[in-house]
Design an enzyme around this catalytic site. Structure first.
Site, PDB file in Angstrom:
ATOM      1  N   LYS A  35     -27.308  50.545 -21.782  1.00 29.59           N
ATOM      2  CA  LYS A  35     -28.742  50.711 -21.525  1.00 29.59           C
ATOM      3  C   LYS A  35     -29.032  51.779 -20.470  1.00 29.59           C
ATOM      4  O   LYS A  35     -30.019  52.514 -20.591  1.00 29.59           O
ATOM      5  CB  LYS A  35     -29.375  49.386 -21.105  1.00 29.59           C
ATOM      6  CG  LYS A  35     -28.918  48.824 -19.778  1.00 29.59           C
ATOM      7  CD  LYS A  35     -29.605  47.507 -19.491  1.00 29.59           C
ATOM      8  CE  LYS A  35     -29.133  46.900 -18.176  1.00 29.59           C
ATOM      9  NZ  LYS A  35     -29.488  47.701 -17.002  1.00 29.59           N
ATOM     10  N   THR A  36     -28.187  51.879 -19.438  1.00 26.95           N
ATOM     11  CA  THR A  36     -28.431  52.895 -18.412  1.00 26.95           C
ATOM     12  C   THR A  36     -28.286  54.291 -19.012  1.00 26.95           C
ATOM     13  O   THR A  36     -29.066  55.201 -18.703  1.00 26.95           O
ATOM     14  CB  THR A  36     -27.459  52.720 -17.231  1.00 26.95           C
ATOM     15  OG1 THR A  36     -27.578  51.389 -16.707  1.00 26.95           O
ATOM     16  CG2 THR A  36     -27.778  53.711 -16.130  1.00 26.95           C
ATOM     17  N   ASP A 221     -36.361  48.794 -15.898  1.00 27.39           N
ATOM     18  CA  ASP A 221     -35.038  48.258 -16.229  1.00 27.39           C
ATOM     19  C   ASP A 221     -34.985  46.774 -15.862  1.00 27.39           C
ATOM     20  O   ASP A 221     -35.758  46.295 -15.037  1.00 27.39           O
ATOM     21  CB  ASP A 221     -33.978  49.026 -15.440  1.00 27.39           C
ATOM     22  CG  ASP A 221     -32.570  48.761 -15.946  1.00 27.39           C
ATOM     23  OD1 ASP A 221     -32.428  48.171 -17.034  1.00 27.39           O
ATOM     24  OD2 ASP A 221     -31.614  49.143 -15.248  1.00 27.39           O
ATOM     25  N   GLU A 222     -34.058  46.029 -16.475  1.00 30.03           N
ATOM     26  CA  GLU A 222     -33.871  44.593 -16.217  1.00 30.03           C
ATOM     27  C   GLU A 222     -35.205  43.844 -16.314  1.00 30.03           C
ATOM     28  O   GLU A 222     -35.534  43.005 -15.467  1.00 30.03           O
ATOM     29  CB  GLU A 222     -33.233  44.369 -14.832  1.00 30.03           C
ATOM     30  CG  GLU A 222     -31.903  45.057 -14.629  1.00 30.03           C
ATOM     31  CD  GLU A 222     -30.767  44.426 -15.431  1.00 30.03           C
ATOM     32  OE1 GLU A 222     -31.012  43.470 -16.173  1.00 30.03           O
ATOM     33  OE2 GLU A 222     -29.629  44.918 -15.310  1.00 30.03           O
ATOM     34  N   GLN A 252     -29.913  37.352 -20.928  1.00 29.86           N
ATOM     35  CA  GLN A 252     -29.359  37.468 -19.577  1.00 29.86           C
ATOM     36  C   GLN A 252     -30.406  37.178 -18.501  1.00 29.86           C
ATOM     37  O   GLN A 252     -30.257  37.603 -17.355  1.00 29.86           O
ATOM     38  CB  GLN A 252     -28.757  38.860 -19.367  1.00 29.86           C
ATOM     39  CG  GLN A 252     -27.578  39.162 -20.277  1.00 29.86           C
ATOM     40  CD  GLN A 252     -26.897  40.472 -19.929  1.00 29.86           C
ATOM     41  OE1 GLN A 252     -26.203  40.594 -18.922  1.00 29.86           O
ATOM     42  NE2 GLN A 252     -27.092  41.473 -20.775  1.00 29.86           N
ATOM     43  N   ARG A 607     -18.861  39.262 -19.314  1.00 32.54           N
ATOM     44  CA  ARG A 607     -18.282  40.105 -18.251  1.00 32.54           C
ATOM     45  C   ARG A 607     -16.874  40.552 -18.642  1.00 32.54           C
ATOM     46  O   ARG A 607     -16.345  41.518 -18.097  1.00 32.54           O
ATOM     47  CB  ARG A 607     -18.188  39.355 -16.927  1.00 32.54           C
ATOM     48  CG  ARG A 607     -19.484  38.867 -16.298  1.00 32.54           C
ATOM     49  CD  ARG A 607     -20.547  39.906 -16.226  1.00 32.54           C
ATOM     50  NE  ARG A 607     -21.407  39.840 -17.406  1.00 32.54           N
ATOM     51  CZ  ARG A 607     -22.244  40.794 -17.788  1.00 32.54           C
ATOM     52  NH1 ARG A 607     -22.305  41.929 -17.131  1.00 32.54           N
ATOM     53  NH2 ARG A 607     -23.013  40.643 -18.853  1.00 32.54           N
TER      54      ARG A 607
END
Length: 766
Positions: A35-36, A221-222, A252, A607
């Site tokens: 995503k970044t 973002d987020e 998430q 993770r």
């Protein structure tokens, strides 16, 4: 940069997200989906392909670290003009706006920002002025409620209207007084920075117009972590040109306790019906088996957007499940396995992460790491023996054991608060120095110290008498009992409970873990003494086996792990009541809380890049007492074909006592094993009534007993009166089949209508 250069290294959905520049856009970015990279390339696309002015682009994220990373990547890919792109956190952006326009809402541009300690000091002063009893209502608990209200854009008047009970009215009064004092002091707290900017925009549309014109392209973002106030701020800012792109993953969303509102992302298309939705489902991080396991867990949530991660990475090994007799064996296995692999150069220390639900779980892992001389670092926390509550209680034990230790006695004389101020402590210290005696000895002579009033003498004497009683008992008492006496006699845990915060719950958990450590010491030491216990703890706490490099095993809570990735991950403590937590299972709305816990599990699983191992214990020591545990439902939700249960493992080692009646969480499994052994004519235990001593180790595959228990139909019906352990008696209004359990609606006269699952609520017909 040419369009071809921007797009060539992106997959088709990433390209679609980059090119979707006009109007509202929701990018559902799964874990590890890049995503970044998409956000940075989207900024480059706006500038280099569409010719958008860099200064009209705003990217908002949550942490300074994330903002710095995005800024660095924007600078490297965009080149000339990149410095004009605004990359900021919510709070930093709002401060910049308020510094310019705060006078329009009654502040000056030089307003102060109160941190947590400032807020607490202010609230304590208000308690004194208003005569509020801090034993009945805690300052931190009030501040937590005020913070939650501000996150929801609820002011004092609205709070008073929504909370008409006496407790709610008192908080509303404190909330109003708190805000008044902030205003009089030309100060804002962190919640105000968002709330007051929203207030500024709503009351002064001309200011809002300035920033709407300035930021024509807005990216967040987020987005799943935003609260109601942040959503309102973003909506206002993007209201004119509507070029709002939000990036997040509802799976998430794990920060509800911080005010995050998952409805912001789940309801985005309702608020913006013309929104374009792009799903980033290709994962670049994990093996397919790990992704499959994550999906099988998260698909049980009802409140989520449909998506399933896939990867071109190898299928990889199965998720490993290992179950142990207790937490000690669990830590020994994990740390031992890491040690062997590091020494065999299979991986470096930094490739490993041990994830757990609560900070208290770190203690056993820390001890094992130190014994194995493995470098480690705790993320999002401090060394177990360096935590305040642990140091406080150890200081009590040290004072009991050795009263000439001035540092320890001075630390605890007013912990918990006894009303012994700095001036009194200073006079005692001066008296001790002039008389050549210890601080504690001087305190015992408080009535002789010049300048101490009768009230101060009484408080100091209360402290020294308490220590004196404990010292007199210490010789013939267990260390764990002494520790419990300190906790109970000081009211330390009761003080923490009154705070009603997650931090306080974690601190209580750490105290329980310290008591468990004392019990384990008593069980294993040949001649357990208080001095011996303190020596063992001091050696563990003071050993410094850490390098100056970053090659360390990382220990952290699952919440702290979000946004990170590791080749090898261990998820420890996969047990009902621990993960999901007992608080979520017994919550007012258990379904919603369990879904939050399941998202946390999903974060933990994703993770892992190469290897994931889940571990649990059949028994775990809590507050010095052993409790039995069932395997977490989250593990049971993963299909058998995705899980490696390993070789059949030890149920109970030789020499342990076994309950032959089959009572307890593992009762059915025990009976099945014992019955099978007896039918073969070779029971591996010596029977003594209902108990047995194991002669040979008993083995069992943990997955074979991990099936979901069948639901039991309630023995009450609609109209019956039932009793709940907390809510008391109530009348059943409705019973629904909720799939795995029955959902019961009960009207409790003192609490109102509550919905709960029958097996969790343990309702009894009256």
């Amino acid at each position: 940069m040419e369009e071809r250069d921007i797009m060539e290294k992106l997959n088709s959905e990433q390209q679609k997200a980059v090119a979707a520049t006009e109007g509202p856009v929701l990018i559902l970015a799964g874990a590890g989906s890049g995503k970044t990279r998409v956000l940075v390339h989207r900024i480059a696309y706006l500038i280099d392909v569409l010719g958008v002015s860099p200064g009209s682009i705003l990217a908002i994220t949550f942490t300074n670290k994330a903002a710095d990373e995005m800024r660095s990547r924007v600078d490297s890919i965009v080149g000339f003009g990149s410095k004009e792109v605004w990359v900021s956190t919510f709070h930093s952006l709002c401060v910049r706006i308020l510094r310019r326009y705060a006078d329009l809402i009654g502040y000056t541009r030089y307003f102060s920002i109160y941190d947590t300690d400032d807020q607490l000091t202010l609230m304590k002063n208000l308690f004194k002025q208003r005569g509020t009893d801090p034993k009945r209502m805690r300052e931190k608990a009030v501040l937590a409620r005020i913070s939650s209200a501000k996150d929801e854009l609820i002011g004092p008047a609205k709070y008073r209207e929504l909370n008409r009970d006496q407790f709610g009215q008192e908080i509303a009064g404190l909330y109003e007084a708190y805000n008044t004092r902030l205003k009089e002091s030309n100060a804002m707290d962190f919640d105000d920075l968002i709330l007051k900017t929203v207030e500024l925009f709503e009351q002064h549309p001309e200011v809002l117009d300035v920033y709407q014109e300035r930021f024509r392209y807005l990216m967040v973002d987020e987005y799943q972590d935003t609260n109601t106030a942040q959503f309102r701020f973003v909506s206002l800012l993007a209201g004119k040109y509507r070029n709002l792109c939000v990036v997040g993953d509802d799976d998430q969303s794990i920060y509800k306790f911080r005010g995050a509102n998952i409805r912001n992302i789940l309801g985005f298309e309702t608020i913006f019906p013309d929104a374009e939705v792009v799903r980033l489902e290709q994962n670049y991080r994990s093996t397919q088996n790990i992704l499959n396991a994550a999906y099988e867990v998260i698909r049980h949530n009802h409140g989520r957007k449909s998506k399933k991660l896939w990867t071109e990475n190898p299928v990889g090994t199965k998720v490993r499940l290992r179950r142990f007799a207790n937490g000690f064996e669990e830590a020994e296995f994990i740390c031992g396995e890491i040690m062997r692999e590091v020494r065999a150069h299979t991986h470096a220390c930094k490739d490993y992460a041990i994830l757990y639900r609560t900070n208290a779980q770190s203690r056993l892992f820390e001890e094992k790491m130190l014994m194995a001389n493995l470098p480690y670092r705790i993320v999002g926390g401090i060394n177990f023996y360096s935590r305040k509550e642990v140091k406080d209680l150890l200081a009590y034990l040290k004072t009991i054991d050795n009263a000439v230790d001035d540092l320890q006695a001075m630390r605890i004389i007013n912990i918990p608060k006894r009303g012994i101020g700095a001036a009194t402590i200073g006079r005692i210290a001066n008296y001790a120095e002039s008389g050549g005696i210890s601080f504690f000895e001087a305190a015992c002579e408080a009535d002789r110290i010049p300048g101490l009033g009768s009230a101060a003498v009484r408080k100091v004497t209360g402290f020294t008498d308490f220590i004196g009683v404990l010292r007199a008992r210490a010789e013939g008492q267990k260390i764990s009992e002494i520790l419990k006496s300190v906790v109970e006699g000081t009211g330390y845990v009761e003080e923490l409970r009154k705070e009603e915060t997650e931090e306080a719950e974690n601190r209580i958990g750490n105290i329980d873990e310290l008591i468990s450590k004392a019990v384990q010491y008593e069980e294993h030491a040949s001649e357990p003494t208080l001095s011996g216990f303190l020596e063992e703890v001091a050696l563990i706490a003071d050993i410094d086996s850490l390098d100056d490099t970053d090659d360390r095993v990382l220990l952290m809570t699952l919440h702290s792990a979000k946004g990170l990735e590791f080749p090898v991950v261990y998820m420890a403590g996969m047990e009902e009541g621990l993960f999901p937590s007992g608080m979520s299972i017994n919550a007012f709305n258990p379904e919603e809380e369990i879904e939050e816990e399941r998202r946390l599990c999903y974060v933990g699983i994703t993770r892992a890049k190469e290897s994931l191992t889940m571990t649990s214990a059949r028994e775990r020591m809590l507050r010095g007492e052993i409790t039995e545990s069932r395997l977490s439902r989250f593990v049971r939700e993963i299909p058998r074909e995705l899980v490696d249960v390993g070789d059949e493992e030890v149920l109970r080692p030789a020499g342990r006592t076994l309950n032959l009646t089959g009572r307890g969480a593992d009762g059915a499994m025990r009976n099945a094993i014992l019955g099978k052994a007896e039918s073969a004519g070779r029971p591996p235990y010596d029977r003594d009534g209902d108990r047995g001593t194991i002669r040979e180790s008993l083995y069992v595959s943990p997955y074979k007993k991990a099936g979901t228990p069948g639901k039991t139909e309630p023995d009450f019906g609609v109209g019956d009166t039932v009793r709940h352990v907390k809510f008391g008696d109530g009348v059943v209004k409705e019973i629904k089949d909720g799939g795995k359990d029955y959902l019961v609606t009960v009207d409790f006269p003192a609490w109102g209508i509550k919905k709960m699952y029958a097996s969790f609520a343990k309702l009894k017909r009256v």
